[in-house]
Motif scaffolding. Sequence first.
Motif, PDB file in Angstrom:
ATOM      1  N   GLY A  17      47.287  -5.351 104.708  1.00 37.12           N
ATOM      2  CA  GLY A  17      46.299  -4.843 105.659  1.00 37.12           C
ATOM      3  C   GLY A  17      46.529  -3.391 106.022  1.00 37.12           C
ATOM      4  O   GLY A  17      45.582  -2.666 106.353  1.00 37.12           O
ATOM      5  N   ALA A  18      47.770  -2.929 105.966  1.00 36.57           N
ATOM      6  CA  ALA A  18      48.060  -1.533 106.271  1.00 36.57           C
ATOM      7  C   ALA A  18      47.405  -0.598 105.253  1.00 36.57           C
ATOM      8  O   ALA A  18      47.014   0.522 105.591  1.00 36.57           O
ATOM      9  CB  ALA A  18      49.569  -1.299 106.303  1.00 36.57           C
ATOM     10  N   ALA A  19      47.281  -1.047 104.005  1.00 40.84           N
ATOM     11  CA  ALA A  19      46.605  -0.235 102.989  1.00 40.84           C
ATOM     12  C   ALA A  19      45.125  -0.103 103.321  1.00 40.84           C
ATOM     13  O   ALA A  19      44.518   0.960 103.122  1.00 40.84           O
ATOM     14  CB  ALA A  19      46.788  -0.857 101.609  1.00 40.84           C
ATOM     15  N   VAL A  20      44.528  -1.178 103.828  1.00 42.41           N
ATOM     16  CA  VAL A  20      43.120  -1.120 104.259  1.00 42.41           C
ATOM     17  C   VAL A  20      42.987  -0.166 105.439  1.00 42.41           C
ATOM     18  O   VAL A  20      42.080   0.671 105.485  1.00 42.41           O
ATOM     19  CB  VAL A  20      42.611  -2.520 104.652  1.00 42.41           C
ATOM     20  N   MET A  21      43.899  -0.295 106.397  1.00 43.87           N
ATOM     21  CA  MET A  21      43.862   0.577 107.576  1.00 43.87           C
ATOM     22  C   MET A  21      43.997   2.040 107.172  1.00 43.87           C
ATOM     23  O   MET A  21      43.258   2.905 107.658  1.00 43.87           O
ATOM     24  CB  MET A  21      44.988   0.185 108.527  1.00 43.87           C
ATOM     25  N   ALA A  22      44.949   2.324 106.290  1.00 42.39           N
ATOM     26  CA  ALA A  22      45.200   3.701 105.870  1.00 42.39           C
ATOM     27  C   ALA A  22      44.003   4.284 105.134  1.00 42.39           C
ATOM     28  O   ALA A  22      43.554   5.404 105.424  1.00 42.39           O
ATOM     29  CB  ALA A  22      46.443   3.744 104.980  1.00 42.39           C
ATOM     30  N   TRP A  44      34.862   2.382  99.569  1.00 42.65           N
ATOM     31  CA  TRP A  44      34.817   1.346  98.533  1.00 42.65           C
ATOM     32  C   TRP A  44      36.197   0.729  98.317  1.00 42.65           C
ATOM     33  O   TRP A  44      36.335  -0.494  98.209  1.00 42.65           O
ATOM     34  CB  TRP A  44      34.289   1.936  97.230  1.00 42.65           C
ATOM     35  N   ILE A  45      37.206   1.579  98.248  1.00 40.80           N
ATOM     36  CA  ILE A  45      38.571   1.067  98.048  1.00 40.80           C
ATOM     37  C   ILE A  45      38.978   0.191  99.232  1.00 40.80           C
ATOM     38  O   ILE A  45      39.499  -0.915  99.056  1.00 40.80           O
ATOM     39  CB  ILE A  45      39.559   2.229  97.869  1.00 40.80           C
ATOM     40  N   ALA A  46      38.735   0.688 100.448  1.00 45.32           N
ATOM     41  CA  ALA A  46      39.101  -0.069 101.645  1.00 45.32           C
ATOM     42  C   ALA A  46      38.346  -1.390 101.714  1.00 45.32           C
ATOM     43  O   ALA A  46      38.918  -2.427 102.072  1.00 45.32           O
ATOM     44  CB  ALA A  46      38.825   0.764 102.899  1.00 45.32           C
ATOM     45  N   GLY A  47      37.059  -1.359 101.351  1.00 51.51           N
ATOM     46  CA  GLY A  47      36.251  -2.581 101.387  1.00 51.51           C
ATOM     47  C   GLY A  47      36.748  -3.635 100.412  1.00 51.51           C
ATOM     48  O   GLY A  47      36.833  -4.829 100.755  1.00 51.51           O
ATOM     49  N   LEU A  48      37.097  -3.203  99.209  1.00 50.82           N
ATOM     50  CA  LEU A  48      37.598  -4.153  98.216  1.00 50.82           C
ATOM     51  C   LEU A  48      38.954  -4.729  98.632  1.00 50.82           C
ATOM     52  O   LEU A  48      39.198  -5.935  98.480  1.00 50.82           O
ATOM     53  CB  LEU A  48      37.711  -3.458  96.853  1.00 50.82           C
ATOM     54  N   LEU A  49      39.818  -3.884  99.176  1.00 49.36           N
ATOM     55  CA  LEU A  49      41.111  -4.376  99.652  1.00 49.36           C
ATOM     56  C   LEU A  49      40.933  -5.331 100.836  1.00 49.36           C
ATOM     57  O   LEU A  49      41.656  -6.329 100.946  1.00 49.36           O
ATOM     58  CB  LEU A  49      41.999  -3.201 100.066  1.00 49.36           C
ATOM     59  N   TRP A  50      39.962  -5.042 101.698  1.00 53.61           N
ATOM     60  CA  TRP A  50      39.707  -5.925 102.835  1.00 53.61           C
ATOM     61  C   TRP A  50      39.225  -7.297 102.365  1.00 53.61           C
ATOM     62  O   TRP A  50      39.644  -8.325 102.904  1.00 53.61           O
ATOM     63  CB  TRP A  50      38.670  -5.297 103.763  1.00 53.61           C
ATOM     64  N   LEU A  51      38.361  -7.313 101.340  1.00 53.41           N
ATOM     65  CA  LEU A  51      37.887  -8.595 100.793  1.00 53.41           C
ATOM     66  C   LEU A  51      39.054  -9.397 100.212  1.00 53.41           C
ATOM     67  O   LEU A  51      39.134 -10.617 100.394  1.00 53.41           O
ATOM     68  CB  LEU A  51      36.830  -8.355  99.721  1.00 53.41           C
ATOM     69  N   LEU A  52      39.968  -8.710  99.504  1.00 50.66           N
ATOM     70  CA  LEU A  52      41.148  -9.379  98.963  1.00 50.66           C
ATOM     71  C   LEU A  52      41.985  -9.975 100.088  1.00 50.66           C
ATOM     72  O   LEU A  52      42.422 -11.131 100.012  1.00 50.66           O
ATOM     73  CB  LEU A  52      41.986  -8.379  98.160  1.00 50.66           C
ATOM     74  N   LEU A  53      42.182  -9.194 101.138  1.00 54.57           N
ATOM     75  CA  LEU A  53      42.976  -9.664 102.274  1.00 54.57           C
ATOM     76  C   LEU A  53      42.298 -10.848 102.961  1.00 54.57           C
ATOM     77  O   LEU A  53      42.956 -11.829 103.325  1.00 54.57           O
ATOM     78  CB  LEU A  53      43.170  -8.525 103.264  1.00 54.57           C
ATOM     79  N   ALA A  80      45.432  -7.537 109.891  1.00 52.49           N
ATOM     80  CA  ALA A  80      44.125  -8.111 109.559  1.00 52.49           C
ATOM     81  C   ALA A  80      43.095  -7.731 110.609  1.00 52.49           C
ATOM     82  O   ALA A  80      41.939  -7.388 110.294  1.00 52.49           O
ATOM     83  CB  ALA A  80      44.234  -9.631 109.443  1.00 52.49           C
ATOM     84  N   VAL A  81      43.485  -7.767 111.878  1.00 51.41           N
ATOM     85  CA  VAL A  81      42.577  -7.386 112.962  1.00 51.41           C
ATOM     86  C   VAL A  81      42.307  -5.887 112.930  1.00 51.41           C
ATOM     87  O   VAL A  81      41.149  -5.445 112.979  1.00 51.41           O
ATOM     88  CB  VAL A  81      43.166  -7.789 114.329  1.00 51.41           C
ATOM     89  N   ALA A  82      43.370  -5.104 112.845  1.00 52.06           N
ATOM     90  CA  ALA A  82      43.221  -3.649 112.859  1.00 52.06           C
ATOM     91  C   ALA A  82      42.400  -3.159 111.676  1.00 52.06           C
ATOM     92  O   ALA A  82      41.536  -2.284 111.820  1.00 52.06           O
ATOM     93  CB  ALA A  82      44.596  -2.986 112.863  1.00 52.06           C
ATOM     94  N   THR A  85      38.685  -3.760 112.234  1.00 53.99           N
ATOM     95  CA  THR A  85      38.040  -2.837 113.172  1.00 53.99           C
ATOM     96  C   THR A  85      37.862  -1.448 112.564  1.00 53.99           C
ATOM     97  O   THR A  85      36.838  -0.796 112.793  1.00 53.99           O
ATOM     98  CB  THR A  85      38.857  -2.736 114.473  1.00 53.99           C
ATOM     99  N   VAL A  86      38.838  -0.984 111.794  1.00 52.59           N
ATOM    100  CA  VAL A  86      38.703   0.323 111.143  1.00 52.59           C
ATOM    101  C   VAL A  86      37.527   0.309 110.176  1.00 52.59           C
ATOM    102  O   VAL A  86      36.717   1.253 110.138  1.00 52.59           O
ATOM    103  CB  VAL A  86      40.004   0.710 110.413  1.00 52.59           C
ATOM    104  N   LEU A  87      37.415  -0.756 109.397  1.00 50.00           N
ATOM    105  CA  LEU A  87      36.290  -0.870 108.471  1.00 50.00           C
ATOM    106  C   LEU A  87      34.968  -0.910 109.238  1.00 50.00           C
ATOM    107  O   LEU A  87      33.971  -0.305 108.812  1.00 50.00           O
ATOM    108  CB  LEU A  87      36.448  -2.135 107.615  1.00 50.00           C
ATOM    109  N   GLY A  88      34.965  -1.587 110.384  1.00 48.67           N
ATOM    110  CA  GLY A  88      33.754  -1.648 111.199  1.00 48.67           C
ATOM    111  C   GLY A  88      33.323  -0.287 111.703  1.00 48.67           C
ATOM    112  O   GLY A  88      32.127   0.029 111.731  1.00 48.67           O
ATOM    113  N   VAL A  89      34.277   0.552 112.097  1.00 46.91           N
ATOM    114  CA  VAL A  89      33.961   1.901 112.555  1.00 46.91           C
ATOM    115  C   VAL A  89      33.294   2.701 111.442  1.00 46.91           C
ATOM    116  O   VAL A  89      32.298   3.396 111.665  1.00 46.91           O
ATOM    117  CB  VAL A  89      35.232   2.622 113.046  1.00 46.91           C
TER     118      VAL A  89
END
Length: 331
Positions: A17-22, A44-53, A80-82, A85-89
Amino acid sequence: MNVRSRLRWDAVPPATGAAVMATGIISVGFHLAGFDALSVADLWIAGLLWLLLALAFTALLVGDRRGWTARAQTPPALTAVAATTVLGVRLDQLGWTTAAEALLAVAAVAWPVLLTSVLRHLGRRLPGSAFLICVATQGLAVLAATLAPHTADWLAWAALPVFALGLVLYGDALRRFDPGQLTAGAGDHWVAGGAMAISALAASKLLACGVWNGGAHTALRVVTLVLLGVALAWYAVLAVAELLRPRLRYDLRRWSTVFPLGMTAVASLSTSAAARVDRLDPLGRALLWVAAAVWLVVAVGALRRLRRGPGAAGATAAGGGAERAVSVPDD
Protein backbone atom coordinates in the motif's frame (compact mmCIF):
# COMPACT_ATOMS: atom_id res chain seq x y z
CA MET A 1 -10.13 -20.69 -2.56
CA ASN A 2 -7.48 -23.37 -3.05
CA VAL A 3 -4.15 -23.40 -1.22
CA ARG A 4 -2.11 -22.38 -4.25
CA SER A 5 -4.29 -19.30 -4.87
CA ARG A 6 -4.20 -18.39 -1.19
CA LEU A 7 -0.42 -18.51 -1.11
CA ARG A 8 -0.21 -16.34 -4.21
CA TRP A 9 -2.31 -13.58 -2.62
CA ASP A 10 -0.47 -14.03 0.67
CA ALA A 11 2.73 -13.08 -1.17
CA VAL A 12 1.40 -9.51 -1.53
CA PRO A 13 2.60 -7.80 1.69
CA PRO A 14 0.41 -5.12 3.32
CA ALA A 15 3.25 -2.61 2.90
CA THR A 16 2.52 -2.69 -0.86
CA GLY A 17 0.00 0.00 0.00
CA ALA A 18 2.92 2.37 0.56
CA ALA A 19 3.76 2.09 -3.15
CA VAL A 20 0.20 3.17 -3.98
CA MET A 21 0.46 6.04 -1.50
CA ALA A 22 3.82 7.16 -2.90
CA THR A 23 2.79 6.99 -6.55
CA GLY A 24 -0.62 8.50 -5.90
CA ILE A 25 0.65 11.51 -3.96
CA ILE A 26 3.25 12.27 -6.62
CA SER A 27 0.42 12.13 -9.17
CA VAL A 28 -1.49 14.65 -7.05
CA GLY A 29 1.61 16.84 -6.87
CA PHE A 30 2.24 16.76 -10.61
CA HIS A 31 -1.35 17.84 -11.19
CA LEU A 32 -0.98 20.78 -8.79
CA ALA A 33 2.28 21.76 -10.51
CA GLY A 34 0.70 21.60 -13.98
CA PHE A 35 2.42 18.45 -15.30
CA ASP A 36 -0.76 16.59 -16.23
CA ALA A 37 0.81 13.99 -18.52
CA LEU A 38 3.16 12.81 -15.77
CA SER A 39 0.29 12.99 -13.29
CA VAL A 40 -1.96 10.75 -15.37
CA ALA A 41 0.86 8.24 -15.94
CA ASP A 42 1.42 7.98 -12.19
CA LEU A 43 -2.33 7.72 -11.63
CA TRP A 44 -2.51 4.66 -13.89
CA ILE A 45 0.32 3.00 -11.98
CA ALA A 46 -1.25 3.86 -8.62
CA GLY A 47 -4.67 2.65 -9.77
CA LEU A 48 -3.35 -0.70 -10.95
CA LEU A 49 -1.39 -1.21 -7.74
CA TRP A 50 -4.47 -0.28 -5.70
CA LEU A 51 -6.55 -2.90 -7.57
CA LEU A 52 -3.87 -5.52 -6.82
CA LEU A 53 -3.89 -4.55 -3.16
CA ALA A 54 -7.70 -4.59 -3.00
CA LEU A 55 -7.87 -8.04 -4.61
CA ALA A 56 -5.22 -9.41 -2.23
CA PHE A 57 -6.99 -7.84 0.75
CA THR A 58 -10.34 -9.34 -0.25
CA ALA A 59 -8.97 -12.75 -1.24
CA LEU A 60 -7.12 -13.11 2.05
CA LEU A 61 -10.22 -12.06 4.00
CA VAL A 62 -12.35 -14.66 2.22
CA GLY A 63 -9.82 -17.48 2.00
CA ASP A 64 -7.71 -17.13 5.13
CA ARG A 65 -9.51 -15.24 7.88
CA ARG A 66 -6.82 -16.07 10.45
CA GLY A 67 -4.08 -14.76 8.17
CA TRP A 68 -6.09 -11.62 7.44
CA THR A 69 -6.63 -11.01 11.16
CA ALA A 70 -2.91 -11.39 11.85
CA ARG A 71 -2.06 -8.83 9.17
CA ALA A 72 -4.79 -6.45 10.34
CA GLN A 73 -3.03 -6.21 13.71
CA THR A 74 0.06 -4.57 12.20
CA PRO A 75 0.46 -0.89 11.21
CA PRO A 76 1.23 -1.62 7.51
CA ALA A 77 -2.39 -2.80 7.16
CA LEU A 78 -3.42 0.85 7.50
CA THR A 79 -1.72 1.64 4.19
CA ALA A 80 -4.87 0.20 2.61
CA VAL A 81 -6.89 3.08 4.08
CA ALA A 82 -4.31 5.75 3.33
CA ALA A 83 -3.78 4.53 -0.24
CA THR A 84 -7.53 4.59 -0.87
CA THR A 85 -7.85 8.19 0.30
CA VAL A 86 -4.85 9.37 -1.75
CA LEU A 87 -6.32 7.77 -4.85
CA GLY A 88 -9.66 9.41 -4.05
CA VAL A 89 -8.05 12.86 -3.90
CA ARG A 90 -6.50 12.37 -7.34
CA LEU A 91 -9.79 11.17 -8.84
CA ASP A 92 -11.52 14.23 -7.43
CA GLN A 93 -8.94 16.40 -9.20
CA LEU A 94 -10.09 14.77 -12.44
CA GLY A 95 -13.69 15.70 -11.63
CA TRP A 96 -14.64 12.10 -10.87
CA THR A 97 -16.50 13.10 -7.73
CA THR A 98 -18.71 10.02 -7.51
CA ALA A 99 -15.70 7.69 -7.68
CA ALA A 100 -13.90 9.76 -5.04
CA GLU A 101 -16.96 9.62 -2.79
CA ALA A 102 -17.08 5.84 -3.22
CA LEU A 103 -13.43 5.55 -2.18
CA LEU A 104 -14.13 7.78 0.84
CA ALA A 105 -16.93 5.40 1.84
CA VAL A 106 -14.65 2.37 1.44
CA ALA A 107 -11.90 4.00 3.50
CA ALA A 108 -14.37 5.14 6.17
CA VAL A 109 -15.66 1.59 6.60
CA ALA A 110 -12.20 -0.01 6.75
CA TRP A 111 -10.59 2.65 8.94
CA PRO A 112 -12.23 1.97 12.34
CA VAL A 113 -11.83 -1.80 11.94
CA LEU A 114 -8.13 -1.65 11.08
CA LEU A 115 -7.29 1.22 13.41
CA THR A 116 -8.89 -0.50 16.39
CA SER A 117 -7.09 -3.75 15.60
CA VAL A 118 -3.71 -2.02 15.25
CA LEU A 119 -4.10 0.10 18.41
CA ARG A 120 -4.97 -2.97 20.47
CA HIS A 121 -1.66 -4.60 19.53
CA LEU A 122 0.65 -1.61 19.34
CA GLY A 123 3.76 -1.85 21.47
CA ARG A 124 6.73 0.36 22.36
CA ARG A 125 10.07 1.25 20.71
CA LEU A 126 8.53 1.02 17.26
CA PRO A 127 9.71 1.73 13.71
CA GLY A 128 8.20 4.55 11.69
CA SER A 129 5.28 2.40 10.54
CA ALA A 130 3.67 3.23 13.91
CA PHE A 131 2.85 6.67 12.49
CA LEU A 132 0.46 5.03 10.01
CA ILE A 133 -2.22 5.31 12.71
CA CYS A 134 -2.00 9.06 12.09
CA VAL A 135 -1.52 8.87 8.32
CA ALA A 136 -4.62 6.74 7.72
CA THR A 137 -6.73 8.99 9.94
CA GLN A 138 -5.54 12.20 8.32
CA GLY A 139 -6.08 10.61 4.90
CA LEU A 140 -9.79 10.46 5.70
CA ALA A 141 -9.75 14.11 6.78
CA VAL A 142 -7.94 15.14 3.58
CA LEU A 143 -10.36 13.37 1.26
CA ALA A 144 -13.47 14.53 3.13
CA ALA A 145 -12.24 18.15 3.18
CA THR A 146 -11.29 17.91 -0.50
CA LEU A 147 -14.82 16.79 -1.43
CA ALA A 148 -16.62 19.24 0.86
CA PRO A 149 -16.54 22.40 -1.35
CA HIS A 150 -18.46 20.77 -4.20
CA THR A 151 -20.52 18.17 -2.35
CA ALA A 152 -21.67 19.09 1.17
CA ASP A 153 -20.41 21.34 3.98
CA TRP A 154 -21.06 18.61 6.53
CA LEU A 155 -18.05 16.75 5.17
CA ALA A 156 -15.85 19.62 6.37
CA TRP A 157 -17.45 19.50 9.79
CA ALA A 158 -16.97 15.72 9.88
CA ALA A 159 -13.35 16.07 8.77
CA LEU A 160 -12.50 18.50 11.57
CA PRO A 161 -12.73 16.03 14.53
CA VAL A 162 -11.03 13.36 12.43
CA PHE A 163 -8.20 15.81 11.82
CA ALA A 164 -7.97 16.51 15.56
CA LEU A 165 -7.93 12.77 16.31
CA GLY A 166 -5.11 12.37 13.79
CA LEU A 167 -3.01 14.85 15.78
CA VAL A 168 -3.70 12.93 18.99
CA LEU A 169 -2.67 9.69 17.28
CA TYR A 170 0.49 11.38 16.04
CA GLY A 171 1.41 12.16 19.63
CA ASP A 172 0.74 8.55 20.62
CA ALA A 173 2.93 7.23 17.78
CA LEU A 174 5.69 9.71 18.64
CA ARG A 175 5.96 8.46 22.22
CA ARG A 176 6.24 4.90 20.93
CA PHE A 177 8.75 5.69 18.17
CA ASP A 178 12.30 4.41 18.57
CA PRO A 179 14.63 7.40 17.81
CA GLY A 180 17.33 4.95 16.81
CA GLN A 181 15.34 4.32 13.65
CA LEU A 182 16.53 7.68 12.32
CA THR A 183 19.91 6.12 11.57
CA ALA A 184 18.95 2.45 11.45
CA GLY A 185 15.52 2.40 9.81
CA ALA A 186 15.05 0.67 6.46
CA GLY A 187 12.81 3.38 4.99
CA ASP A 188 9.62 3.57 7.02
CA HIS A 189 11.29 5.90 9.57
CA TRP A 190 10.39 8.69 7.13
CA VAL A 191 6.72 8.21 8.01
CA ALA A 192 7.46 10.19 11.20
CA GLY A 193 7.73 13.25 8.96
CA GLY A 194 5.16 12.09 6.43
CA ALA A 195 2.48 11.86 9.12
CA MET A 196 3.09 15.49 10.05
CA ALA A 197 3.05 16.48 6.37
CA ILE A 198 -0.33 14.84 5.76
CA SER A 199 -1.59 16.57 8.92
CA ALA A 200 -0.54 19.88 7.37
CA LEU A 201 -2.25 18.91 4.13
CA ALA A 202 -5.46 18.06 5.99
CA ALA A 203 -5.34 21.45 7.73
CA SER A 204 -4.80 23.23 4.40
CA LYS A 205 -7.73 21.40 2.84
CA LEU A 206 -9.94 22.37 5.78
CA LEU A 207 -8.72 25.96 5.43
CA ALA A 208 -9.63 25.95 1.74
CA CYS A 209 -13.17 24.67 2.37
CA GLY A 210 -14.58 28.16 2.86
CA VAL A 211 -16.69 26.97 5.80
CA TRP A 212 -14.81 28.83 8.54
CA ASN A 213 -14.94 32.57 9.15
CA GLY A 214 -13.25 35.11 11.40
CA GLY A 215 -11.24 33.73 14.28
CA ALA A 216 -11.79 30.10 13.28
CA HIS A 217 -10.29 30.76 9.84
CA THR A 218 -7.32 32.61 11.33
CA ALA A 219 -6.67 29.87 13.89
CA LEU A 220 -6.82 27.16 11.23
CA ARG A 221 -4.40 29.12 9.05
CA VAL A 222 -1.92 29.36 11.94
CA VAL A 223 -2.29 25.64 12.67
CA THR A 224 -1.68 24.83 9.00
CA LEU A 225 1.52 26.87 8.86
CA VAL A 226 2.81 25.47 12.15
CA LEU A 227 2.19 21.88 11.07
CA LEU A 228 3.91 22.47 7.74
CA GLY A 229 6.86 24.04 9.56
CA VAL A 230 7.19 20.96 11.77
CA ALA A 231 6.92 18.71 8.70
CA LEU A 232 9.72 20.62 6.96
CA ALA A 233 11.85 20.36 10.11
CA TRP A 234 11.29 16.59 10.13
CA TYR A 235 12.28 16.51 6.45
CA ALA A 236 15.59 18.22 7.25
CA VAL A 237 16.34 15.93 10.23
CA LEU A 238 15.55 12.79 8.25
CA ALA A 239 17.60 13.93 5.26
CA VAL A 240 20.63 14.64 7.48
CA ALA A 241 20.24 11.23 9.11
CA GLU A 242 20.30 9.61 5.66
CA LEU A 243 23.50 11.47 4.80
CA LEU A 244 25.15 10.48 8.06
CA ARG A 245 24.13 6.84 7.73
CA PRO A 246 23.43 5.98 4.07
CA ARG A 247 21.16 2.97 3.48
CA LEU A 248 21.42 2.33 -0.23
CA ARG A 249 20.14 -1.23 -0.63
CA TYR A 250 16.59 -1.70 -1.90
CA ASP A 251 13.95 -2.51 0.68
CA LEU A 252 10.18 -2.60 0.22
CA ARG A 253 9.92 -0.10 3.06
CA ARG A 254 11.64 2.51 0.86
CA TRP A 255 8.21 3.23 -0.62
CA SER A 256 7.48 4.60 2.84
CA THR A 257 10.31 7.05 2.21
CA VAL A 258 8.92 8.21 -1.13
CA PHE A 259 5.47 8.90 0.29
CA PRO A 260 6.62 11.46 2.91
CA LEU A 261 8.83 13.15 0.32
CA GLY A 262 5.86 13.54 -2.01
CA MET A 263 3.47 14.42 0.80
CA THR A 264 5.71 17.23 2.06
CA ALA A 265 5.82 18.65 -1.47
CA VAL A 266 2.03 18.47 -1.86
CA ALA A 267 1.45 19.93 1.61
CA SER A 268 3.68 22.87 0.66
CA LEU A 269 1.83 23.46 -2.62
CA SER A 270 -1.58 23.14 -0.98
CA THR A 271 -0.65 25.42 1.93
CA SER A 272 0.74 27.99 -0.48
CA ALA A 273 -2.67 28.24 -2.17
CA ALA A 274 -4.88 27.91 0.92
CA ALA A 275 -2.88 30.19 3.23
CA ARG A 276 -1.78 32.53 0.42
CA VAL A 277 1.93 32.18 1.09
CA ASP A 278 3.42 32.47 -2.39
CA ARG A 279 6.98 31.52 -1.46
CA LEU A 280 5.86 28.02 -0.51
CA ASP A 281 4.94 27.26 -4.13
CA PRO A 282 8.51 27.12 -5.53
CA LEU A 283 9.57 25.13 -2.45
CA GLY A 284 6.80 22.61 -3.06
CA ARG A 285 7.75 22.29 -6.73
CA ALA A 286 11.41 21.68 -5.87
CA LEU A 287 10.49 19.05 -3.27
CA LEU A 288 8.17 17.40 -5.79
CA TRP A 289 11.04 16.77 -8.20
CA VAL A 290 13.12 15.33 -5.36
CA ALA A 291 10.26 12.96 -4.56
CA ALA A 292 9.88 11.99 -8.23
CA ALA A 293 13.60 11.24 -8.52
CA VAL A 294 13.57 9.05 -5.42
CA TRP A 295 10.40 7.34 -6.70
CA LEU A 296 12.27 6.43 -9.89
CA VAL A 297 15.23 5.01 -7.95
CA VAL A 298 12.97 2.91 -5.72
CA ALA A 299 10.91 1.74 -8.70
CA VAL A 300 14.06 0.53 -10.46
CA GLY A 301 15.04 -1.32 -7.29
CA ALA A 302 11.62 -2.93 -7.12
CA LEU A 303 11.78 -4.07 -10.74
CA ARG A 304 15.23 -5.56 -10.23
CA ARG A 305 13.94 -7.42 -7.18
CA LEU A 306 11.01 -8.79 -9.18
CA ARG A 307 13.37 -10.00 -11.90
CA ARG A 308 15.28 -12.04 -9.31
CA GLY A 309 12.14 -13.59 -7.87
CA PRO A 310 8.66 -12.82 -6.54
CA GLY A 311 9.76 -10.53 -3.70
CA ALA A 312 10.63 -13.00 -0.98
CA ALA A 313 13.33 -10.82 0.54
CA GLY A 314 11.32 -7.61 0.24
CA ALA A 315 8.23 -9.21 1.76
CA THR A 316 10.31 -10.61 4.60
CA ALA A 317 11.80 -7.23 5.34
CA ALA A 318 8.40 -5.58 5.41
CA GLY A 319 6.99 -8.35 7.56
CA GLY A 320 9.88 -8.03 9.98
CA GLY A 321 9.07 -4.36 10.54
CA ALA A 322 5.41 -5.20 11.04
CA GLU A 323 6.18 -7.92 13.56
CA ARG A 324 8.44 -5.61 15.51
CA ALA A 325 5.62 -3.09 15.72
CA VAL A 326 3.60 -5.47 17.88
CA SER A 327 6.34 -7.42 19.64
CA VAL A 328 6.91 -5.20 22.68
CA PRO A 329 3.59 -4.58 24.44
CA ASP A 330 2.99 -1.69 26.80
CA ASP A 331 3.39 -2.40 30.45
